[in-house]
Design a protein around this motif. Structure first.
Motif, PDB file in Angstrom:
ATOM      1  N   ASN A 146       0.802  -1.224   0.000  1.00 36.81           N
ATOM      2  CA  ASN A 146       0.000   0.000   0.000  1.00 36.81           C
ATOM      3  C   ASN A 146       0.834   1.272   0.000  1.00 36.81           C
ATOM      4  OD1 ASN A 146       1.033  -0.213   2.530  1.00 36.81           O
ATOM      5  ND2 ASN A 146      -0.918  -0.013   3.626  1.00 36.81           N
ATOM      6  N   GLU A 216       2.455  -8.074   1.468  1.00 36.41           N
ATOM      7  CA  GLU A 216       1.013  -7.847   1.628  1.00 36.41           C
ATOM      8  C   GLU A 216       0.592  -8.257   3.021  1.00 36.41           C
ATOM      9  OE1 GLU A 216      -2.049  -8.504  -1.840  1.00 36.41           O
ATOM     10  OE2 GLU A 216      -0.616 -10.161  -1.754  1.00 36.41           O
ATOM     11  N   PHE A 258      -0.564  -6.025  -6.138  1.00 36.14           N
ATOM     12  CA  PHE A 258      -0.886  -4.814  -5.384  1.00 36.14           C
ATOM     13  C   PHE A 258      -0.611  -3.622  -6.278  1.00 36.14           C
ATOM     14  CE2 PHE A 258       2.921  -6.931  -3.655  1.00 36.14           C
ATOM     15  CZ  PHE A 258       3.901  -6.210  -4.309  1.00 36.14           C
TER      16      PHE A 258
END
Length: 295
Positions: A146, A216, A258
């Protein structure tokens, strides 16, 4: 840097010469640790103790006393103490086993603020394995799924495991141990492979210099973040378990598991020798490793 105050060795120079000479004959064994010492310092020590039979004229002469071990000449940066590139065994540095290093430090001390340069013995070679000291570690680029903008570069031994990388990433990115995670490696432009076997070594996983490794963290609802995080070829991740029967072929996703920004690390490279700074066989044999058979 100011040297540590080191008293004159209590061991006689003859005893030092015999002890170190014997220890330097040690056989390389996988997993053992050896230490780098600047060749210039070691050469002064050899003159001081009359190590070589053809160069004993200054043995015991305090004018050639080597003082604390000083590896400054091996560093490209005295603050980070990063090694210079392309250092050569027996020309720029010498390698000594742990016991020899401990003896020399007890006799002479080491320069204040300098960390020992310790390296592991690893097996090298695809078909015929040889033990070599891994002088240059592998640099990997670590990030969170992220926050791809924040990349942290860390060095790992080729003998380290995927589990070691995961633990380091948990620490770097403050991920609680109770949180389930998985790692992905970027190895072709916008293609990712899940690193499913925590016991596999960096070398066996085929990771290369500056490769991007992403971590992740599983969502609270049991799903994984990011689009296409479960490609068809990917097995369902274990639920709160640390053991599973691993597939022979790790899952590969043709799109990122991601989010990737346009400013990420650019094109990836396949896991052959096409990366310009990875697995350069000739250079690696002569520079990344040292003290193997025939050295």
């Amino acid at each position: 840097m100011e040297p540590k105050v080191a008293q004159m060795p209590t061991s006689s120079i003859e005893s030092q010469k015999d002890t170190i000479g014997r220890l330097l004959k040690a056989t390389l064994r996988k997993g053992d640790e050896w230490y780098l010492i600047d060749h210039q310092w070691f050469k002064r020590w050899k003159k001081y103790v009359g190590f070589d039979c053809w160069d004993m004229s200054t043995a015991g002469d305090h004018s050639v006393y080597p003082g604390p071990i000083d590896n400054s000449g091996l560093f490209s940066d005295q603050v980070t103490q990063a090694l210079k590139e392309h250092l050569i065994d027996e020309l720029d540095y010498v390698l000594v086993p742990t016991e020899a290093w401990n003896k020399l430090v007890s006799w002479y001390g080491c320069l204040e603020g300098q960390s020992p340069i310790v390296r592991k013995v690893i097996e090298h070679g695809m078909f015929v394995k040889h033990c070599k000291v891994e002088v240059y570690l592998l640099e990997l680029s670590l990030c969170e799924n992220n926050n791809m903008e924040k990349v942290i570069k860390q060095h790992f031994s080729r003998a380290d495991t995927i589990e070691t990388i995961e633990k380091k990433m948990r620490t770097l990115f403050s991920i609680p141990t109770k949180k389930e995670t998985r790692l992905w490696s970027k190895y072709i432009s916008n293609s990712y492979e899940q690193l499913t076997n925590p016991k596999r070594t960096v070398q066996d996983a085929g990771l290369f210099h500056e490769q991007l490794i992403g971590i992740e963290v599983k969502n609270e609802d049991g799903t994984w973040p990011g689009r296409d995080s479960h490609p068809k070829s990917s097995p369902t991740p274990p639920e709160k378990g640390t053991t599973q029967k691993l597939p022979s072929n790790p899952p590969v996703s043709s799109s990122p598991p991601f989010a990737i920004s346009n400013s990420s690390d650019g094109p990836g490279y396949a896991l052959n020798n096409s990366h310009p700074s990875s697995n350069r066989q000739v250079e690696e044999d002569h520079h990344h490793f040292s003290k193997g058979p025939g050295r």
